[in-house]
Structures are given as C-alpha cells and as structure tokens.
Write a protein that holds these residues in place. Structure first.
Motif, PDB file in Angstrom:
ATOM      1  N   TYR A   4     107.948  42.390  55.724  1.00 35.89           N
ATOM      2  CA  TYR A   4     106.745  41.564  55.808  1.00 35.89           C
ATOM      3  C   TYR A   4     105.487  42.401  55.640  1.00 35.89           C
ATOM      4  O   TYR A   4     105.430  43.561  56.056  1.00 35.89           O
ATOM      5  CB  TYR A   4     106.684  40.848  57.172  1.00 35.89           C
ATOM      6  N   TYR A   6     100.987  41.813  55.884  1.00 33.79           N
ATOM      7  CA  TYR A   6      99.997  40.934  56.507  1.00 33.79           C
ATOM      8  C   TYR A   6      98.641  41.113  55.843  1.00 33.79           C
ATOM      9  O   TYR A   6      98.261  42.228  55.473  1.00 33.79           O
ATOM     10  CB  TYR A   6      99.895  41.248  58.016  1.00 33.79           C
ATOM     11  N   ARG A  11      97.878  36.840  58.372  1.00 36.94           N
ATOM     12  CA  ARG A  11      98.879  35.938  57.819  1.00 36.94           C
ATOM     13  C   ARG A  11     100.052  36.742  57.269  1.00 36.94           C
ATOM     14  O   ARG A  11      99.866  37.753  56.612  1.00 36.94           O
ATOM     15  CB  ARG A  11      98.255  35.053  56.733  1.00 36.94           C
ATOM     16  N   GLU A  12     101.244  36.244  57.519  1.00 36.17           N
ATOM     17  CA  GLU A  12     102.469  36.968  57.210  1.00 36.17           C
ATOM     18  C   GLU A  12     103.046  36.534  55.854  1.00 36.17           C
ATOM     19  O   GLU A  12     103.216  35.343  55.596  1.00 36.17           O
ATOM     20  CB  GLU A  12     103.495  36.695  58.310  1.00 36.17           C
ATOM     21  N   TYR A  13     103.346  37.508  55.003  1.00 35.90           N
ATOM     22  CA  TYR A  13     103.950  37.259  53.700  1.00 35.90           C
ATOM     23  C   TYR A  13     105.327  37.916  53.654  1.00 35.90           C
ATOM     24  O   TYR A  13     105.502  39.045  54.116  1.00 35.90           O
ATOM     25  CB  TYR A  13     103.095  37.857  52.577  1.00 35.90           C
ATOM     26  N   LYS A 356     103.387  32.243  46.133  1.00 36.06           N
ATOM     27  CA  LYS A 356     102.341  32.915  46.897  1.00 36.06           C
ATOM     28  C   LYS A 356     101.670  31.945  47.864  1.00 36.06           C
ATOM     29  O   LYS A 356     101.314  32.313  48.990  1.00 36.06           O
ATOM     30  CB  LYS A 356     101.309  33.543  45.956  1.00 36.06           C
ATOM     31  N   TYR A 359     103.440  31.868  50.947  1.00 39.97           N
ATOM     32  CA  TYR A 359     103.498  33.175  51.624  1.00 39.97           C
ATOM     33  C   TYR A 359     104.783  33.948  51.288  1.00 39.97           C
ATOM     34  O   TYR A 359     105.368  34.620  52.133  1.00 39.97           O
ATOM     35  CB  TYR A 359     103.330  33.006  53.133  1.00 39.97           C
ATOM     36  N   ARG A 418      96.326  28.947  56.510  1.00 44.07           N
ATOM     37  CA  ARG A 418      97.444  28.842  57.442  1.00 44.07           C
ATOM     38  C   ARG A 418      96.967  29.443  58.755  1.00 44.07           C
ATOM     39  O   ARG A 418      96.174  30.380  58.759  1.00 44.07           O
ATOM     40  CB  ARG A 418      98.634  29.620  56.894  1.00 44.07           C
TER      41      ARG A 418
END
Length: 442
Positions: A4, A6, A11-13, A356, A359, A418
């Motif tokens: 992950y 951020y 926000r977490e991707y 994207k 996320y 988000r």
C-alpha cells in the motif's frame, strides 16, 4: 507500507505495479538494516568491507556455479552498460542482437540497443540487429504454429547469417528474461537454449537481463531465466530494481573467463558507490526477507490464484484476449476483436484510469499500450487479487463500458474524494518512520 501507498491526505492505494519495492514498501527489516549500517560506516568501495563479500557469497548461492564473478553498481542501466562492455571486450566483436520492443536502460549505449527508445529518437545503428519478439499470442508465430520455438530461434540465426555476410561479428544477444515493456511476454521454453547455441557459434555471449523480474518474482525459480530449464546458463546476468527494495543497487554476474578478459585491458573497473556497505546491508536484508517470509512460494500461490480469476474474466469479457504470466508477473492483453487481436489501447487507458478512482494502481505495457501489467510487491495477497479482479469485472460490466470498450470518456474525471485515514492508523504509520505527531497536529 507493504503493498500500500498513501497520498498526502492519508488515502490508501493498492499498488499492483511496483516491482522495485520488491518485499513491500518500507519493510521494517530493510529499513533497520540501512539505518544500523549508516550509523556504523558508509563510504566508497575503495575501502574493503565484509558486507560486499558476504553479499556476493549469498548471491552466488542463487546462481549457477559458472556465474562466480560479481560487479556492483547503482542502477540497472549501469549494469547493462557494463554487460555490453564485458561482452565486447571478451569477444572482440561489436554487434548486438536484441528483441523488438526491448528496453535495457536510459544510458546512450543502452538506448542504442533498446528499440522501444531508439525508434522514437535517432533510429537503429548499423551494429544493432532486431529479432522478432517470441510472442506466441500476437507475434509472427503464434500458438497454432507447429514449432514456434524453432521458428523464433531461426529468425535469430537468419540475422546472424546476414550480419556475417556483411563482415559483421556478433558480440552479444541481450534479452529481458521475461520481456516486460514488450507486453509481459513469457518466452517459450527451450528458446534461450536454441538462441545461445546460435550466438555462441557466432562467437558472441548471451546476456540475461533480470532487472525487472529477478529475485523470486516468478515464484518457482529465483531467476526468470531458470524457467527455461536447469540446463540453461547465461554468460552474463544483470540485476537491479528489486535487489534494494527501493534503494539504488545493481549487479552484474558473469564467468571468470569473461571477467579476466575484461581485466586484461589494464583499465580497472571502479564504481564509487557500487557495493558500498549500506547498499550491501540492504541487499542482504532483502535476501533474508525473501527467505524468511517464503515469498517465492507466496508469489506462486497468489500468482496462480490471480491468473485463475483473470481467466474467469476472460471467458466473461471478450475484450480480454489473453492472460499470461508466471508468479507475480502477469499480463492481461486487451483486444478490440477476437480474430484480428487489435490492441484495445483506449480501453486499456480507460480501465487503469477507472482503477485509480477505486484506489488501485495499475499500468499498461506492450507496443499497443494495451496490456495490463501486474508486478506488485511480493507481499500482495489473495484478498488483494480478488479485490482487483472484482473491480475489473464491475468496470467491464458497468453501464459506461460496452462489450469491447467504453461508451463515453467521462471516466477521466478527477479522482473522487474518500474519507481520510483514521487518525489512529495514520499515527501508527508515521511512527514506523520515527515521526511522533500529536492528534491535534495531524
């Protein structure tokens, strides 16, 4: 952290494409090794240090015995540039054979042997020869050919014969063990052996570029060239990207004979930072993590699961023409029609943009920029795989997407908002980096 990343809002991707952070972003064991060695000593490689020898010994255990000499550098481009120098000095020849759409680095010498680059710049040099990509899905010899391995190998033999008729001599054949920029290609087994035979007869050497795919990514083997069989051994192996988990370190492994021919020039090879104590401490830590966390077995298990899910989507969605891969190196070839296999370039761009917004970070490769590439950190999980494929199904089934493409281009809107990461979780992440901030400050 892990698989992950951020953004500045917490926000977490989910990262599906970072083959540099090989064992996971900011892995604590790797961070600790770098920090502890930095506190003791970091200097240039004129000063001897045990880490250099220890790391070379550890690497040697993963490679065929013949590859026993190591040169340490800072990047994959430096590694391939040195491999070119080694090949030319050893063979006393100049010419190089590469695959179509290949990419071997950003230095001038490597742009010259990277069709992916030179076709958009100054063009092909006289000493460079381009062989067809051994792509059995959309190449010149496909899955229905009676012997595609032999056919693709004969294309290289033709190139050698034509070059020799012009008085030119082959120094090396360069190949990415799994061509990535070319579209996540899996060369058919036996291809390397046939090529090596032709190249050796011409007085050249075989260079396996493992910069994107080495260090256990393919799961069943530590190096991707080993997928070709135990009987195959390259003359030179180049490595980079994953070996430092984000830290700049690279290496060239070769035979004693090639190394000695290079030393006979009387001009020493020296790299100021290549093999410095911190880089080697990090390299050792990465090897430790791969072993301790059984990441090769994990790559096989998760990769097989992801391939299974993607093949289910292939049956459901005609836009998916081919799913290919091994371990956590997987390509999804998107097409406009099943018969012509025309690359679905705009549709692929649409899909990664929509991902994207969910996320999830994916990217494309291949000559048509239509192949979705999966090269995540090796800690990528089955849950991660299921999430990505579920989202893919949702997008391809959605109102905005027809059977073979989007109805509109409104997907290129800004990423939707988000809720930010909870303060408690954000504090925990920052503490991993030694940052202690109050809730009020956050």
């Amino acid at each position: 952290k892990g698989q992950y990343i951020y953004d500045e809002h917490g926000r977490e991707y989910l990262d599906c494409i970072n083959n540099v952070s090989h064992v996971g972003h900011c892995h604590p064991d790797v961070v600790k090794a770098a920090h502890e060695q930095n506190q003791l000593l970091n200097t240039n490689s004129r000063y001897l240090h045990d880490n250099l020898v220890d790391y070379a010994k550890r690497l040697s255990k993963t490679l065929p015995e013949k590859l026993c000499t190591f040169y340490f550098l800072n990047s994959g481009s430096e590694a391939n540039d040195l491999a070119l120098r080694l090949a030319r000095q050893y063979t006393k020849h100049e010419d190089v054979i590469v695959l179509d759409h290949a990419y071997h680095g950003h230095l001038t010498s490597l742009i010259d042997i990277s069709p992916y680059k030179f076709r958009n710049l100054e063009g092909q040099k006289e000493w460079v020869h381009v062989a067809p990509l051994p792509d059995t899905y959309r190449g010149i010899y496909r899955e229905d050919h009676k012997d595609s391995v032999l056919a693709y190998a004969n294309e290289v033999k033709k190139i050698i014969d034509q070059a020799q008729k012009k008085g030119r001599k082959i120094a090396a054949f360069f190949i990415e063990s799994l061509p990535s920029v070319g579209g996540q290609i899996i060369p058919p087994e036996g291809y390397f052996q046939m090529i090596a035979e032709h190249v050796h007869k011409a007085g050249g050497v075989f260079v396996a570029d493992e910069i994107q795919v080495g260090f256990g990514r393919v799961g069943k083997c530590f190096w991707a060239f080993q997928l070709q069989g135990e009987d195959f051994v390259p003359d030179i192996v180049t490595m980079g990207k994953p070996m430092g988990n984000g830290h700049p370190i690279a290496c060239v492994a070769t035979t004693k004979e090639i190394a000695e021919a290079f030393a006979d020039t009387g001009v020493e090879y020296f790299n100021t930072f290549g093999g410095n104590p911190v880089s080697c401490a990090i390299g050792l830590a990465v090897l430790d993590v791969i072993e301790k966390e059984h990441l090769q077995a994990h790559a096989t298990q998760v990769g097989n699961f992801l391939m299974e899910l993607l093949n289910q989507q292939k049956v459901k969605h005609p836009i998916i023409g081919d799913v290919r891969g091994v371990g956590l190196f997987i390509g999804v070839d998107l097409i406009k029609d099943q018969e012509k296999r025309t690359p679905a370039t705009k549709e692929a761009e649409y899909l990664i943009t929509r991902f994207k917004r969910e996320y999830i970070l994916l990217s494309t490769d291949g000559p048509g920029r239509n192949v979705l590439k999966f090269k995540p950190p090796l800690c990528f999980t089955m849950d991660n795989a299921k999430l990505v494929v579920d989202k893919m199904d949702e997008i391809l089934t959605g109102d905005e997407f027809e059977a073979v493409g989007p109805k509109s281009q409104n997907c290129f809107a800004p990423v939707k908002a988000r809720p930010s990461l909870p303060i408690v979780k954000l504090k925990a992440i920052l503490e991993n980096f030694g940052l202690n901030l109050s809730s009020e400050a956050l």
